[in-house]
Every structure is written in C-alpha cells, then in structure tokens.
Write an enzyme that holds these catalytic residues in place. Structure first.
Site, mmCIF file in Angstrom:
data_model
loop_
_atom_site.group_PDB
_atom_site.id
_atom_site.type_symbol
_atom_site.label_atom_id
_atom_site.label_comp_id
_atom_site.label_asym_id
_atom_site.label_seq_id
_atom_site.Cartn_x
_atom_site.Cartn_y
_atom_site.Cartn_z
ATOM 1 N N THR A 132 0.686 -1.112 -0.121
ATOM 2 C CA THR A 132 -0.104 -0.096 -0.013
ATOM 3 C C THR A 132 0.773 1.183 0.162
ATOM 4 O OG1 THR A 132 -1.659 1.171 1.291
ATOM 5 C CG2 THR A 132 -0.173 -0.109 2.520
ATOM 6 N N ASP A 133 0.302 2.230 -0.505
ATOM 7 C CA ASP A 133 1.144 3.686 -0.366
ATOM 8 C C ASP A 133 1.069 4.227 0.939
ATOM 9 O OD1 ASP A 133 -1.921 4.681 -0.088
ATOM 10 O OD2 ASP A 133 -1.829 5.746 -1.870
ATOM 11 N N GLU A 134 0.236 3.713 1.931
ATOM 12 C CA GLU A 134 0.129 4.197 3.381
ATOM 13 C C GLU A 134 1.416 3.694 4.040
ATOM 14 O OE1 GLU A 134 -3.312 3.618 5.693
ATOM 15 O OE2 GLU A 134 -4.521 3.614 4.063
ATOM 16 N N TYR A 158 -2.097 -0.271 10.884
ATOM 17 C CA TYR A 158 -2.386 -1.045 9.659
ATOM 18 C C TYR A 158 -0.974 -0.750 8.791
ATOM 19 C CZ TYR A 158 -3.269 -1.524 4.858
ATOM 20 O OH TYR A 158 -3.403 -2.040 3.446
ATOM 21 N N LYS A 162 2.027 -3.279 7.425
ATOM 22 C CA LYS A 162 2.412 -3.588 5.709
ATOM 23 C C LYS A 162 3.772 -3.129 5.730
ATOM 24 C CE LYS A 162 -0.149 -4.659 2.940
ATOM 25 N NZ LYS A 162 -0.468 -5.721 2.533
HETATM 26 P P1 NAD Z 1 -9.860 -7.352 1.930
HETATM 27 O O1 NAD Z 1 -9.820 -6.865 3.480
HETATM 28 O O2 NAD Z 1 -10.910 -7.104 1.173
HETATM 29 O O3 NAD Z 1 -9.420 -9.014 1.755
HETATM 30 C C1 NAD Z 1 -8.413 -9.753 2.451
HETATM 31 C C2 NAD Z 1 -8.644 -11.112 2.303
HETATM 32 O O4 NAD Z 1 -7.546 -11.572 3.012
HETATM 33 C C3 NAD Z 1 -9.968 -11.733 2.811
HETATM 34 O O5 NAD Z 1 -10.451 -12.480 1.605
HETATM 35 C C4 NAD Z 1 -9.662 -12.150 3.974
HETATM 36 O O6 NAD Z 1 -10.352 -13.473 4.358
HETATM 37 C C5 NAD Z 1 -8.362 -12.790 3.697
HETATM 38 N N1 NAD Z 1 -7.210 -13.004 4.923
HETATM 39 C C6 NAD Z 1 -7.167 -12.178 5.962
HETATM 40 N N2 NAD Z 1 -6.434 -12.805 6.964
HETATM 41 C C7 NAD Z 1 -6.162 -14.076 6.301
HETATM 42 C C8 NAD Z 1 -5.113 -15.076 6.829
HETATM 43 N N3 NAD Z 1 -4.684 -14.919 7.980
HETATM 44 N N4 NAD Z 1 -4.855 -16.164 6.159
HETATM 45 C C9 NAD Z 1 -5.563 -16.135 4.754
HETATM 46 N N5 NAD Z 1 -6.367 -15.295 4.392
HETATM 47 C C10 NAD Z 1 -6.570 -14.220 5.146
HETATM 48 O O7 NAD Z 1 -8.376 -6.557 1.524
HETATM 49 P P2 NAD Z 1 -8.440 -6.027 -0.032
HETATM 50 O O8 NAD Z 1 -8.761 -4.431 0.047
HETATM 51 O O9 NAD Z 1 -8.731 -6.911 -1.156
HETATM 52 O O10 NAD Z 1 -6.676 -5.870 0.002
HETATM 53 C C11 NAD Z 1 -6.014 -6.800 -0.767
HETATM 54 C C12 NAD Z 1 -4.372 -6.359 -0.182
HETATM 55 O O11 NAD Z 1 -4.036 -4.976 -0.968
HETATM 56 C C13 NAD Z 1 -4.127 -6.143 1.152
HETATM 57 O O12 NAD Z 1 -2.713 -6.756 1.311
HETATM 58 C C14 NAD Z 1 -4.098 -4.775 1.251
HETATM 59 O O13 NAD Z 1 -3.023 -4.167 2.269
HETATM 60 C C15 NAD Z 1 -3.688 -4.440 -0.176
HETATM 61 N N6 NAD Z 1 -4.203 -2.819 -0.608
HETATM 62 C C16 NAD Z 1 -5.463 -2.629 -0.347
HETATM 63 C C17 NAD Z 1 -6.045 -1.339 -0.943
HETATM 64 C C18 NAD Z 1 -7.396 -0.920 -1.000
HETATM 65 O O14 NAD Z 1 -7.641 -0.016 -1.424
HETATM 66 N N7 NAD Z 1 -8.327 -1.952 -0.693
HETATM 67 C C19 NAD Z 1 -4.936 -0.390 -1.107
HETATM 68 C C20 NAD Z 1 -3.638 -0.753 -1.199
HETATM 69 C C21 NAD Z 1 -3.297 -1.953 -0.854
HETATM 70 O O1 DAU Z 2 -4.097 3.909 0.569
HETATM 71 C C1 DAU Z 2 -4.427 2.536 0.482
HETATM 72 C C2 DAU Z 2 -5.234 2.042 1.530
HETATM 73 O O2 DAU Z 2 -6.550 2.452 1.156
HETATM 74 C C3 DAU Z 2 -5.414 0.649 1.786
HETATM 75 O O3 DAU Z 2 -3.912 0.169 2.056
HETATM 76 C C4 DAU Z 2 -6.065 0.348 2.878
HETATM 77 O O4 DAU Z 2 -6.071 -1.261 2.949
HETATM 78 C C5 DAU Z 2 -7.471 0.676 2.507
HETATM 79 O O5 DAU Z 2 -8.692 0.356 3.384
HETATM 80 C C6 DAU Z 2 -7.495 2.247 2.164
HETATM 81 O O6 DAU Z 2 -7.346 2.981 3.446
HETATM 82 P P1 DAU Z 2 -8.095 4.360 3.844
HETATM 83 O O7 DAU Z 2 -7.810 4.363 5.376
HETATM 84 O O8 DAU Z 2 -7.571 5.418 3.094
HETATM 85 O O9 DAU Z 2 -9.480 4.023 3.349
HETATM 86 P P2 DAU Z 2 -11.086 4.146 3.880
HETATM 87 O O10 DAU Z 2 -11.933 3.814 2.847
HETATM 88 O O11 DAU Z 2 -10.992 3.517 5.244
HETATM 89 O O12 DAU Z 2 -10.814 5.698 3.950
HETATM 90 C C7 DAU Z 2 -10.773 6.691 3.005
HETATM 91 C C8 DAU Z 2 -10.657 7.986 3.419
HETATM 92 O O13 DAU Z 2 -12.233 8.328 3.823
HETATM 93 C C9 DAU Z 2 -10.055 8.292 4.657
HETATM 94 O O14 DAU Z 2 -9.614 9.759 4.741
HETATM 95 C C10 DAU Z 2 -11.098 8.162 5.865
HETATM 96 C C11 DAU Z 2 -12.297 8.652 5.256
HETATM 97 N N1 DAU Z 2 -13.454 7.959 5.837
HETATM 98 C C12 DAU Z 2 -13.428 6.707 5.806
HETATM 99 C C13 DAU Z 2 -14.869 6.161 6.211
HETATM 100 C C14 DAU Z 2 -14.762 4.611 6.422
HETATM 101 C C15 DAU Z 2 -14.586 8.925 6.040
HETATM 102 O O15 DAU Z 2 -14.357 10.229 6.068
HETATM 103 N N2 DAU Z 2 -15.748 8.236 6.712
HETATM 104 C C16 DAU Z 2 -16.117 7.034 6.581
HETATM 105 O O16 DAU Z 2 -16.897 6.581 6.906
#
Ligand code: NAD
Ligand code: DAU
Length: 354
Positions: A132-134, A158, A162
């Site tokens: 992630t970019d975080e 989180y 990562k």
């Molecule tokens: P998600 O939370 O939707 O899905 C995670 C999946 O991993 C689920 O299916 C869960 O059951 C599985 N899982 C969790 N713990 C596990 C374990 N111990 N063993 C096996 N499986 C397990 O996540 P996502 O949003 O699809 O993100 C996928 C990846 O991308 C993550 O590594 C996340 O850090 C990264 N990422 C997500 C975003 C985003 O915006 N969603 C952005 C940047 C990076």
């Molecule tokens: O940047 C990549 C990341 O983006 C991933 O690594 C994470 O897995 C993914 O969950 C996401 O993290 P964020 O914290 O940025 O996503 P989230 O959707 O939780 O929140 C997006 C923005 O919106 C953040 O600034 C918080 C804000 N927010 C979020 C929620 C859930 C609100 O204002 N209200 C809300 O109810």
C-alpha cells in the site's frame, strides 16, 4: 498454476475473476475467510476446475507447505491481509498476526519450496507482494507524490504492519535470492468491496437513507484507483517486473473525501433519485476524525508506465459511475453482506471440519 492469497477479498477476488477472463492458467486460492472474505463473490467459479479454493490461514506453516508441494505453483500473488485502518486502531493484534507473521510464514513456505526447484524453475519463480501507499506516511499539500524512493513513515498500526511485511519481502530477496516483487498502490474502489470502506459505505448507506459519515473536515486527500486497472497492473508486474524491484501503482486521481462523497451523491441522484424527492448530499454528516488520520496520499505512477507500459484506463469519473451502477445492480451481493448471510457458505462447508 499460480497461488493467490486473499482471493476471496475485494482486490483478490477481482484479480482471480479477471485472471480467468484473460487466460486459463489454474489458480489455487488460499483464504482464511475472515469477515472480509466472501466466497459468494467467487460463485461464478464454483464449477470451474481451474479454480481450487483452499480454506487456509497463511499463519499455518504445515498447511502452506502441503499446498506448495501439492500444487507446485510457478508464482505467488499475496493479497491476504487485514486491510481496514479503523479496525487496526481498535485492535492492532490481528494486523500483526496476519500481515507480519502471516507474510513471514508465506515467505518461509515459498523459500523452502523454491530451494528445491531446478535452476530454470527457480529463475522463473515469482513472489509478488501486494502492498500500500500508506507505508509512506502523509504528504503536505505541496509535496510531490510518493515515488519508489520515498522513505517509509507508516503512521497507523495497519500501515506499520504492511511496512514490516514489505521489509521482510525485501530481505528475502536480498538475503536468499527469492525472486520477489512488491507493488505499493493507492486506494482501490470498484465491485465487491466490503461496505466498511469509504466508497461502498457511502453508496450503500445513501441508498438505505442513512447518514453518510465524513471524518473531520472532509479535506483529507486519497488517490483513487479503479480495481480493474489495479488487476491489470498486477498482471503486468507479474509478467514483466524486474525481480527485486518495487512498483508504485495509482490512478492519478487525487480527491478530497468530501468531493468523493458528493460525487457519489450526484451519480445516485441521476441513476436512482431518492424517493423522498431530496438530494442524497443532504445525508452527509461530518463526524469525529480518525485518530492519527493521514492528511494526503498521492502516487507517482510514472515508473510502471515508463518501464512496463501500464497506465490506468479509468478516470475517477468513469470508474465511480461504473461502481455506483454495480452496487445498484447487485443488491443481492450487498444484502448478503449486510445481513451476514455471506457467512453461510462458510458454515455449510466447514461447520463439521473447523
Ligand atoms: P480485503 O480485506 O477485502 O480482503 C482480505 C482477504 O484476505 C480476505 O478474503 C480475508 O479473508 C483474507 N485473509 C485475511 N487474513 C487471512 C489469513 N490470516 N490467512 C488467509 N487469508 C486471510 O482486502 P483488499 O482490500 O482486497 O486488499 C488486498 C491487499 O491489497 C491487502 O494486502 C491490502 O493491504 C492491499 N491494499 C489494499 C488497498 C485497498 O484500497 N483496498 C490499497 C492498497 C493496498
Ligand atoms: O491508501 C491505500 C489504503 O486505502 C489501503 O492500504 C487500505 O487497505 C484501504 O482500506 C484504504 O485505506 P483508507 O483508510 O484510505 O480507506 P478508507 O476507505 O477507510 O478511508 C478513505 C478516506 O475516507 C480516509 O481519509 C478516511 C475517510 N473516511 C472513511 C470512512 C470509512 C470517512 O471520512 N468516513 C468513513 O466512514
């Protein structure tokens, strides 16, 4: 055969479904099915012999070793993680367990398997870690976007977990020569995202007539990437990425949160006018801020474009329309998640064995 972890989650499931639209190489899909894992998303593959689902925790070393020995994958694409920042603030332990210990266990299993391959298979093997970019922390308004040389400065439990996993992946390449690749991407959105994240939460709550919570002043900035574009980028890195490298992936779409929520409301006003006759934006409510809330993320995705020829196909405007329309057209999937019935699959299949 490739081995995917977390393939029942949001990005992983999109990746697996997309993989079979692009080709026919089998996938073994390793997922623990936490609350974020949704096997109903994978229903289109239920009769597809190329898709093997393995209900396994990536912290389970013995189960991983058996899986590698049985399926002999040519690559690992590692999505499995605890992914929600708010949950990491409430309870960081699971994040350390899955994201740090789980990634370590997966690296160990991959290394043991890779060590036994012949020279050609060893050279061709890939371990692609999705991050992630975080991990780069928070930008000031005038800072340039994160690039591959930006120093790590994770701020939430989180992102710290990562970052730790990224460092382990890097160390396994440097120390053991395991052919690893890491991608750091920005916020994804699109079909099948669990409605705890900003975009699906806002869409589903808006339709239900509920308040739309915006943290703080709503001016925090995220850089939005359509999940289909992300899947294409991952396939590109898997095919052509230079071993040992990291690639930043983003959509060139910096938006404030309040702009994102207002855009969703505007699209909904057009596609599904509120029965009350009002505008969805009237449901927006500013609420208490997230502790340690990072102000701005932005990704410089020029390296992957220059070196591997990938750039996103969707703008935020096209991607958000598709996404809102998908949630409107897939009320059954949303109901399954909000009612909890998506967990029935787990109970039906695993009640006796687990
Ligand atoms: P998600 O939370 O939707 O899905 C995670 C999946 O991993 C689920 O299916 C869960 O059951 C599985 N899982 C969790 N713990 C596990 C374990 N111990 N063993 C096996 N499986 C397990 O996540 P996502 O949003 O699809 O993100 C996928 C990846 O991308 C993550 O590594 C996340 O850090 C990264 N990422 C997500 C975003 C985003 O915006 N969603 C952005 C940047 C990076
Ligand atoms: O940047 C990549 C990341 O983006 C991933 O690594 C994470 O897995 C993914 O969950 C996401 O993290 P964020 O914290 O940025 O996503 P989230 O959707 O939780 O929140 C997006 C923005 O919106 C953040 O600034 C918080 C804000 N927010 C979020 C929620 C859930 C609100 O204002 N209200 C809300 O109810």
């Amino acid at each position: 055969m490739i081995l995917v972890t977390g393939g029942a989650g949001f990005i992983g499931a999109n990746f697996v479904l997309d993989w079979f639209r692009q080709g026919s190489e089998p996938v073994v899909n390793v997922d623990k099915l936490t609350y974020a894992g949704n096997a109903t998303t994978l229903a289109p593959l239920s009769a597809d012999e190329r898709h093997i689902f393995a209900h396994i925790d990536i912290c389970d070393a013995a189960a991983l070793a058996a899986l590698f020995a049985r399926h002999r994958p040519r690559a690992v694409v590692h999505f499995a993680a605890e992914s929600h920042v708010d949950r990491s603030i409430r309870g960081p332990g699971e994040f350390v367990q899955t994201n740090v210990v789980g990634t370590f266990m997966l690296l160990e299993a991959a290394r043991a398997y890779w060590n036994e391959l012949d020279a050609g298979e060893k050279a061709a093997f890939r371990f692609l870690h999705i991050s992630t970019d975080e991990v780069f922390g928070s930008l000031e308004p005038d800072d340039p976007p994160f690039n591959e040389r930006t120093a790590y400065a994770p701020n939430s439990p989180y992102s710290a977990s990562k970052a730790a996993s990224d460092h382990f992946v890097r160390a396994y390449h440097h120390t053991y020569g395991l052919p690893t690749l890491t991608t750091n991407c920005s916020n994804n959105y699109g079909p099948y995202q669990f409605p705890e994240k900003l975009i699906p939460l806002s869409i589903t709550r808006a339709i239900q007539g509920e308040k739309l919570p915006v943290y703080g002043d709503g001016k925090n900035v995220r850089d939005w990437l359509y999940v289909g574009d992300h899947c294409a980028a991952i396939r590109t890195v898997l095919e052509r990425g230079v071993v040992g490298r990291t690639y930043n992936i983003g959509g060139w779409n910096e938006k404030t949160n309040i702009d994102v929520v207002r855009t969703i409301c505007d699209v909904l006003d057009e596609l599904r006018p509120a029965t009350s006759g009002g505008c969805y934006a009237e449901q927006i409510e500013f609420v208490k801020d997230r502790p340690g809330h990072d102000r701005r993320y932005a990704i410089d995705a020029s390296l992957i474009e220059r070196e591997l020829g990938w750039r996103p196909a969707e703008t935020f405007e096209t991607g958000i329309r598709k996404t809102v329309a998908w949630y409107l057209d897939n009320a059954g999937w949303v109901d399954g998640v909000t009612s909890g019935s998506y967990r029935d699959w787990l109970d039906t299949h695993y009640a006796r064995s687990n």
